[in-house]
Design an enzyme around this catalytic site. Sequence first.
Site, PDB file in Angstrom:
ATOM      1  N   LEU A 177       0.930  -1.145   0.130  1.00  0.00           N
ATOM      2  CA  LEU A 177       0.099  -0.187   0.067  1.00  0.00           C
ATOM      3  C   LEU A 177       0.903   1.211   0.153  1.00  0.00           C
ATOM      4  O   LEU A 177       2.103   1.295   0.618  1.00  0.00           O
ATOM      5  CB  LEU A 177      -0.771  -0.053   1.262  1.00  0.00           C
ATOM      6  CG  LEU A 177      -1.851  -1.171   1.349  1.00  0.00           C
ATOM      7  CD1 LEU A 177      -2.542  -1.386   2.713  1.00  0.00           C
ATOM      8  CD2 LEU A 177      -2.829  -1.266   0.424  1.00  0.00           C
ATOM      9  N   ASN A 216      -1.597  -6.312   9.686  1.00  0.00           N
ATOM     10  CA  ASN A 216      -0.971  -7.168   8.645  1.00  0.00           C
ATOM     11  C   ASN A 216      -0.601  -8.607   9.416  1.00  0.00           C
ATOM     12  O   ASN A 216      -0.283  -8.362  10.680  1.00  0.00           O
ATOM     13  CB  ASN A 216       0.170  -6.993   7.779  1.00  0.00           C
ATOM     14  CG  ASN A 216       0.572  -7.819   6.641  1.00  0.00           C
ATOM     15  OD1 ASN A 216      -0.213  -8.489   5.732  1.00  0.00           O
ATOM     16  ND2 ASN A 216       1.814  -7.937   6.532  1.00  0.00           N
ATOM     17  N   HIS A 240       2.030 -11.713   8.874  1.00  0.00           N
ATOM     18  CA  HIS A 240       3.385 -12.128   8.172  1.00  0.00           C
ATOM     19  C   HIS A 240       4.024 -13.311   8.640  1.00  0.00           C
ATOM     20  O   HIS A 240       4.020 -13.624   9.816  1.00  0.00           O
ATOM     21  CB  HIS A 240       4.635 -11.133   8.195  1.00  0.00           C
ATOM     22  CG  HIS A 240       5.656 -11.262   7.503  1.00  0.00           C
ATOM     23  ND1 HIS A 240       5.567 -11.433   6.063  1.00  0.00           N
ATOM     24  CD2 HIS A 240       6.793 -11.871   7.784  1.00  0.00           C
ATOM     25  CE1 HIS A 240       6.825 -11.827   5.691  1.00  0.00           C
ATOM     26  NE2 HIS A 240       7.453 -11.923   6.559  1.00  0.00           N
ATOM     27  N   ASP A 270       6.182  -5.304   5.280  1.00  0.00           N
ATOM     28  CA  ASP A 270       6.416  -6.151   6.340  1.00  0.00           C
ATOM     29  C   ASP A 270       7.112  -5.357   7.372  1.00  0.00           C
ATOM     30  O   ASP A 270       7.852  -5.936   8.278  1.00  0.00           O
ATOM     31  CB  ASP A 270       7.082  -7.559   6.112  1.00  0.00           C
ATOM     32  CG  ASP A 270       6.473  -8.280   5.083  1.00  0.00           C
ATOM     33  OD1 ASP A 270       5.136  -8.414   5.121  1.00  0.00           O
ATOM     34  OD2 ASP A 270       6.996  -8.746   4.178  1.00  0.00           O
TER      35      ASP A 270
HETATM   36  C1  GRF Z   1      -0.213 -16.296   4.980  1.00  0.00           C
HETATM   37  O1  GRF Z   1       0.708 -17.096   5.232  1.00  0.00           O
HETATM   38  C2  GRF Z   1       0.009 -14.965   5.634  1.00  0.00           C
HETATM   39  O2  GRF Z   1       0.794 -14.771   6.786  1.00  0.00           O
HETATM   40  C3  GRF Z   1       0.797 -14.076   4.503  1.00  0.00           C
HETATM   41  O3  GRF Z   1       0.062 -14.808   3.375  1.00  0.00           O
HETATM   42  C4  GRF Z   1      -0.356 -16.219   3.634  1.00  0.00           C
HETATM   43  C5  GRF Z   1      -1.815 -15.757   3.399  1.00  0.00           C
HETATM   44  O4  GRF Z   1      -2.623 -17.256   3.465  1.00  0.00           O
HETATM   45  N1  GRF Z   1       0.961 -12.828   4.515  1.00  0.00           N
HETATM   46  P1  GRF Z   1      -4.196 -17.326   3.503  1.00  0.00           P
HETATM   47  O5  GRF Z   1      -4.268 -16.540   2.179  1.00  0.00           O
HETATM   48  O6  GRF Z   1      -4.683 -16.527   4.642  1.00  0.00           O
HETATM   49  O7  GRF Z   1      -4.532 -18.672   3.502  1.00  0.00           O
END
Ligand code: GRF
Length: 226
Positions: A98, A112, A114, A150
Amino acid sequence: MTGKNVKRVAVFISGRGSNLEALIAASKVRDCPYRIVAVLSDNSEADGLELAARGNIETFAIPRSDFGSRSEHEAAVLNALNAIEPDIVCLAGYMRLLSADFVGQWKGRILNIHPSLLPNLPGLETHKRALSLGMRIHGCTVHFVSEGMDDGPIIGQAAVVVRTDDDEDVLAARVLKAEHRLYPEMLRLVATDRIRMSSGGATIFDDASAPDCDDIVLISPVPLKR
Ligand code: GRF
């Protein structure tokens, strides 16, 4: 939790939507302080959109390919968001950075998740990198979003033990399971104003002075007691 205290949450996804699913499931529990009011995706094929529609949650597919530039695409996303008027935005596998302008407009209200213990391993392929670095502890992080990738004040983390026989898929599955526990809990803290983004990072408003776990955990690649 009375209706007016329940926070409205919009979730941004690009794909599978398993974190979205965990957030939806948690929101159905009695007295949950948030409800998922909309799901936005930059990918009209995202499985998570179907999942949301099945749960009668409003969905918005806003593909990047429909727009000439990144900023036009983001303006459309912002428009949709302003119409939804959520209290909180959760990024859950949303594969776009973003802009500073977007983040500025929603400062302190975007979260978010991560798949690493930030600030270690920002970016992609976190499980592969954790394995090749020989890390004994890996995990996931929920943080407030700032302009960097991140990056932003950390709200909470889940630690996952790396087993010596793990491969990337096995480790990824264990971290994902941790994500599904962590994200709803951290969203709950934000939705009930027990943690807020501040200029110095994240400010915690609670009586508790200690984390809800043991202070020290030893992780060894071989048993320590022989
Ligand atoms: C997850 O591992 C999240 O941490 C990362 O992208 C992935 C998304 O997985 N940012 P999902 O679409 O929620 O199954």
